[in-house]
Design a protein around this motif. Sequence first.
Motif, PDB file in Angstrom:
ATOM      1  N   UNK A 199     -46.594  17.272  60.605  1.00  0.00           N
ATOM      2  CA  UNK A 199     -47.891  16.671  60.904  1.00  0.00           C
ATOM      3  C   UNK A 199     -47.736  15.175  61.132  1.00  0.00           C
ATOM      4  N   UNK A 200     -48.707  14.607  61.811  1.00  0.00           N
ATOM      5  CA  UNK A 200     -48.697  13.183  62.125  1.00  0.00           C
ATOM      6  C   UNK A 200     -48.798  12.352  60.853  1.00  0.00           C
ATOM      7  N   UNK A 201     -47.994  11.313  60.753  1.00  0.00           N
ATOM      8  CA  UNK A 201     -48.055  10.373  59.640  1.00  0.00           C
ATOM      9  C   UNK A 201     -49.293   9.494  59.829  1.00  0.00           C
ATOM     10  N   UNK A 202     -50.232   9.566  58.877  1.00  0.00           N
ATOM     11  CA  UNK A 202     -51.489   8.829  59.032  1.00  0.00           C
ATOM     12  C   UNK A 202     -51.298   7.322  59.013  1.00  0.00           C
ATOM     13  N   UNK A 203     -50.122   6.868  58.614  1.00  0.00           N
ATOM     14  CA  UNK A 203     -49.858   5.428  58.589  1.00  0.00           C
ATOM     15  C   UNK A 203     -49.385   4.899  59.936  1.00  0.00           C
ATOM     16  N   UNK A 204     -49.088   5.796  60.879  1.00  0.00           N
ATOM     17  CA  UNK A 204     -48.635   5.380  62.210  1.00  0.00           C
ATOM     18  C   UNK A 204     -49.703   4.525  62.892  1.00  0.00           C
ATOM     19  N   UNK A 205     -49.277   3.419  63.452  1.00  0.00           N
ATOM     20  CA  UNK A 205     -50.209   2.520  64.120  1.00  0.00           C
ATOM     21  C   UNK A 205     -50.922   1.576  63.189  1.00  0.00           C
ATOM     22  N   UNK A 206     -50.777   1.784  61.873  1.00  0.00           N
ATOM     23  CA  UNK A 206     -51.428   0.929  60.887  1.00  0.00           C
ATOM     24  C   UNK A 206     -50.385   0.090  60.164  1.00  0.00           C
ATOM     25  N   UNK A 207     -49.655   0.720  59.272  1.00  0.00           N
ATOM     26  CA  UNK A 207     -48.612   0.000  58.549  1.00  0.00           C
ATOM     27  C   UNK A 207     -47.210   0.403  58.996  1.00  0.00           C
ATOM     28  N   UNK A 208     -47.124   1.406  59.873  1.00  0.00           N
ATOM     29  CA  UNK A 208     -45.818   1.892  60.322  1.00  0.00           C
ATOM     30  C   UNK A 208     -45.778   2.037  61.838  1.00  0.00           C
ATOM     31  N   UNK A 209     -44.619   1.752  62.414  1.00  0.00           N
ATOM     32  CA  UNK A 209     -44.358   2.110  63.794  1.00  0.00           C
ATOM     33  C   UNK A 209     -43.829   3.527  63.842  1.00  0.00           C
ATOM     34  N   UNK A 210     -44.085   4.243  64.943  1.00  0.00           N
ATOM     35  CA  UNK A 210     -43.705   5.656  65.004  1.00  0.00           C
ATOM     36  C   UNK A 210     -43.238   6.045  66.403  1.00  0.00           C
ATOM     37  N   UNK A 211     -42.302   6.969  66.443  1.00  0.00           N
ATOM     38  CA  UNK A 211     -41.829   7.628  67.667  1.00  0.00           C
ATOM     39  C   UNK A 211     -42.116   9.108  67.468  1.00  0.00           C
ATOM     40  N   UNK A 212     -43.054   9.669  68.258  1.00  0.00           N
ATOM     41  CA  UNK A 212     -43.589  10.994  67.942  1.00  0.00           C
ATOM     42  C   UNK A 212     -43.697  11.857  69.196  1.00  0.00           C
ATOM     43  N   UNK A 213     -43.791  13.152  68.955  1.00  0.00           N
ATOM     44  CA  UNK A 213     -44.183  14.129  69.972  1.00  0.00           C
ATOM     45  C   UNK A 213     -45.178  15.070  69.310  1.00  0.00           C
ATOM     46  N   UNK A 214     -46.467  14.816  69.519  1.00  0.00           N
ATOM     47  CA  UNK A 214     -47.520  15.556  68.825  1.00  0.00           C
ATOM     48  C   UNK A 214     -48.593  16.008  69.803  1.00  0.00           C
ATOM     49  N   UNK A 371     -38.878  -3.013  65.983  1.00  0.00           N
ATOM     50  CA  UNK A 371     -39.184  -2.374  64.703  1.00  0.00           C
ATOM     51  C   UNK A 371     -40.199  -3.161  63.886  1.00  0.00           C
ATOM     52  N   UNK A 372     -40.485  -4.395  64.271  1.00  0.00           N
ATOM     53  CA  UNK A 372     -41.492  -5.169  63.554  1.00  0.00           C
ATOM     54  C   UNK A 372     -42.912  -4.788  63.979  1.00  0.00           C
ATOM     55  N   UNK A 373     -43.022  -4.008  65.053  1.00  0.00           N
ATOM     56  CA  UNK A 373     -44.342  -3.600  65.522  1.00  0.00           C
ATOM     57  C   UNK A 373     -44.751  -2.299  64.832  1.00  0.00           C
ATOM     58  N   UNK A 374     -46.029  -1.976  64.931  1.00  0.00           N
ATOM     59  CA  UNK A 374     -46.540  -0.719  64.378  1.00  0.00           C
ATOM     60  C   UNK A 374     -47.076   0.167  65.508  1.00  0.00           C
ATOM     61  N   UNK A 375     -46.453   0.055  66.680  1.00  0.00           N
ATOM     62  CA  UNK A 375     -46.883   0.854  67.824  1.00  0.00           C
ATOM     63  C   UNK A 375     -46.526   2.326  67.623  1.00  0.00           C
ATOM     64  N   UNK A 376     -47.311   3.200  68.248  1.00  0.00           N
ATOM     65  CA  UNK A 376     -46.999   4.631  68.301  1.00  0.00           C
ATOM     66  C   UNK A 376     -46.396   4.908  69.669  1.00  0.00           C
ATOM     67  N   UNK A 377     -45.167   5.370  69.697  1.00  0.00           N
ATOM     68  CA  UNK A 377     -44.418   5.568  70.932  1.00  0.00           C
ATOM     69  C   UNK A 377     -44.317   7.057  71.216  1.00  0.00           C
ATOM     70  N   UNK A 378     -44.769   7.457  72.385  1.00  0.00           N
ATOM     71  CA  UNK A 378     -44.688   8.860  72.765  1.00  0.00           C
ATOM     72  C   UNK A 378     -43.824   9.101  73.975  1.00  0.00           C
ATOM     73  N   UNK A 379     -43.603   8.065  74.788  1.00  0.00           N
ATOM     74  CA  UNK A 379     -42.820   8.227  76.008  1.00  0.00           C
ATOM     75  C   UNK A 379     -41.336   8.288  75.693  1.00  0.00           C
ATOM     76  N   UNK A 380     -40.646   9.187  76.385  1.00  0.00           N
ATOM     77  CA  UNK A 380     -39.195   9.270  76.270  1.00  0.00           C
ATOM     78  C   UNK A 380     -38.578   8.796  77.574  1.00  0.00           C
ATOM     79  N   UNK A 381     -37.303   8.461  77.510  1.00  0.00           N
ATOM     80  CA  UNK A 381     -36.617   7.923  78.678  1.00  0.00           C
ATOM     81  C   UNK A 381     -36.551   8.949  79.804  1.00  0.00           C
ATOM     82  N   UNK A 382     -36.695   8.469  81.020  1.00  0.00           N
ATOM     83  CA  UNK A 382     -36.518   9.301  82.202  1.00  0.00           C
ATOM     84  C   UNK A 382     -35.162   8.961  82.828  1.00  0.00           C
TER      85      UNK A 382
END
Length: 627
Positions: A199-214, A371-382
Motif C-alpha cells: 500500500x501507499x506510504x501515507x508520508x509520501x509527499x509530506x515528510x518522505x520522498x517516494x518512487x512508486x508504482x501504484x 533525496x532532500x525533496x519529498x516528491x512522489x516519483x512515478x515516471x520510469x526511464x525510457x
Amino acid sequence: MMLLRCLVPFLTLLIGQISGYGSGAPSFTCSTKMPSHGAPAQTSPATDYQITTSSSTYTPGGSITVTITALNGKVFVGYLMVAKDEGTGADLGSFSIISGGKVMCGTTRDQGVTHTNKASKTTESFTWTAPSNANGNIKFEATIVQSYSKYWLNVHSDVVTLASAVVTTKPTTTVPDTTKAATTTSVATDKPPATGAVTMDHRCGDTRGCFVNCEGNDCQYVVSWHYRPEYVDFSITRKVTGGGSKWLAIGFSSDPKMGDDDVLHCLSDSAGHVTVARSYNQGTSNQPIANSQEGISSVIGSYNDGVFRCSFRYSQVRPDPDNRVKRQGTSRPMIDLHQHRHLMLGDGPAFGDILAMHKENPLVTAEMVNLQSTDIIGDVARYPLVKVHGCLMILAWIFCTGVGLVFARFYKPVWSNRTILGLKVWFQFHRGLMVTTLVLTLVGFIIIFVEANGYSKISAPIGKGYVASHPILGIIVTVLTVTNPIMALFRPGPKDKNRPIFNWAHWAVGMAAHILGVITICFGVELQKVGAPKYTVYVVIGYIVYHVLMEITLKIYDLFAERQNSARIEHMEMKNGNGATQNGNSFRPEEPKRDPKDSIIKKLLLAFHVAIAFAFTLTLLLLVTQY
C-alpha cells in the motif's frame, strides 16, 4: 543508626529530584510521563526533536525500528517513550535496545524505554515489537528532556497503521470508508490479498520522498526515504514472486543504465532473516565489497506472502575527493547521498551472499532524484534507442519482407509482359523491398549495440525465459540477412545446372530469416525496456496467422488457375487456310495467351495484402512508440 536508615531513602529521593534521574526515568512516571523536576513542561512545539519509524505500517507480532533524533544542533539528555494505541490510548507492544537506553514500564517491564545516563545525545534507536493480537493504529509518544528544567511532553511520531488497514483523515476515492460517529478517523479494514499487499506510504509527499508504482492504494512497489544531513532512512517494499533466498536493492547511478553504480541491497535468506549491505555494479554484474556494512544500521525486514519489505538507515559521509578508492577495488568510498542520482530498483534470487541476475530489468527513475525533496516519483526511464531499434525491425520484417517474399513466390507471372528499367516488375519490387530490409536491419543492429555497449545478456520476465534468446536470435537474423544478397552476387545463369541448387538455397535462407525475424520481434515486444503493452505480442501473433493464411490462399489460387488452363501449354489450333501444309492440311500456332495467374483477382489480392501488412506495421509502431 536507626535514624540514618530512615534518612537514606528520603535523601536519595531528594537528590534525585534536585539533580534529575540520570540513570533513567523512575517507574512511577510510566503512567504520567511527567518528570519530577519541579518545572513546567514547555508549551512551544518540540521542533528540535522528532520521532521516526522505519515503516509506516506494522504487522501483528512484527517489529519496526523507532528513532529519537535531535535536530538543528540540539541535544537531549533524557527521555521516556511508549507506543500507544491511537483508539484506546493504552500502551502496546514491547521494546528492545539497539543503540542505548533501557526498557521499563508495564507488567512485562518492556512497554517503555528510557535513558541510562545523562550524557548529551543526538539520536537513539530501539526495536518495537507489536503484540500478536494488535488490531489498531499506533503512534509513539515521548517525553524528551533537553535539560533539568526544559522538557517537552507528548512528542509523537506519525501514525503507524496496521498493515491490513488503511487509515485516512480526509475523503478518498480509492479506499471505501467505514465511519463511526464517535470518531473523526475513518478506517477501512479490507483484508489484503493472499499473495500479500503493498500500500501507499501515507508520508509520501509530506515528510518522505517516494518512487512508486501504484493504482489507487494498490502498489507494485514503494521506495521511500527520509532525508537528514547526517543520515537517510530508506524503506523498500515490493511484490516479488518465488521462494528461497531473495534480494531487493536500490542503486544510485549517474545515468539510466547499469554500470559503475552504488547499491544498497537487502538479502533475505531461506529462513526469512533479512540483512542489508553495500555493493556495486560493474557493468551488468553485481560485485561485493569489503566494507559492505559501513554506514548501515536500524535494519528491519521480512519476506512474507509474496511481499519483500526492508527498511534501514544509511549514515551520510561526504567522500574525501583526495582519498577515493578505485572502482575496481574490494572496498569503496561511502555513498554520497547529497548528490542527485538516478534511482534503480531491482530484485532477484540469491545464492548465499551472491546476488544472482535479476529476472526483470531494474526500474530506473526518468530523472535524477534529489533525496532532500519529498516528491512522489512515478515516471520510469525510457529507452529511445531501444524503441528506434524496434521500429526499424518492425518495418523491415513485418512490412518489407512480408510483401517482398510474396512478390517473389506468387507474382512472377503477373505483369509478365512489362518491365521496370529493363527488369521484370516482380523482381524490381522484390529486390527493392529486400534491399530496404537489409539496410533497416543493419541500422537497427548497430543502434542496439550502441545502446547496450556491445553484446549483453538481457533479463527475461518471470515465466518467460525464452525472451532471453532475443539477442542471439537477432544476431542470427542479421547474419542471414547479409548472407542472402551475397549469395545473389554469385547466382548461376538460368540454364546453369546449379541454378536449382541456388534457387533452393536462396529460398531457404530468406524463409529462415523471415521466420526467425518475426519470432525475434515477438520476443522483443515483451522486453521491459521496450515499454509496449502486454497485448502487443498478440498483435505480432495475429500477423503471423494472417501471413500464413494469405500464402495458403495465394497457393490455392495458383493451383486452381493451373488446373483450369492445363490444356493451354503447347496447344496448337488446326485451321484451314494459309500456313504451312502437311498432308493437305494447314496448321498455324495459336496466339500465346496471357498466363492465367496474371489476373485481376491476383492483383486485388496483392493490394489487400499490402494494405493489411501496412496496417499491422502501423499498429505495432504505434504500440511501441506511444507507450
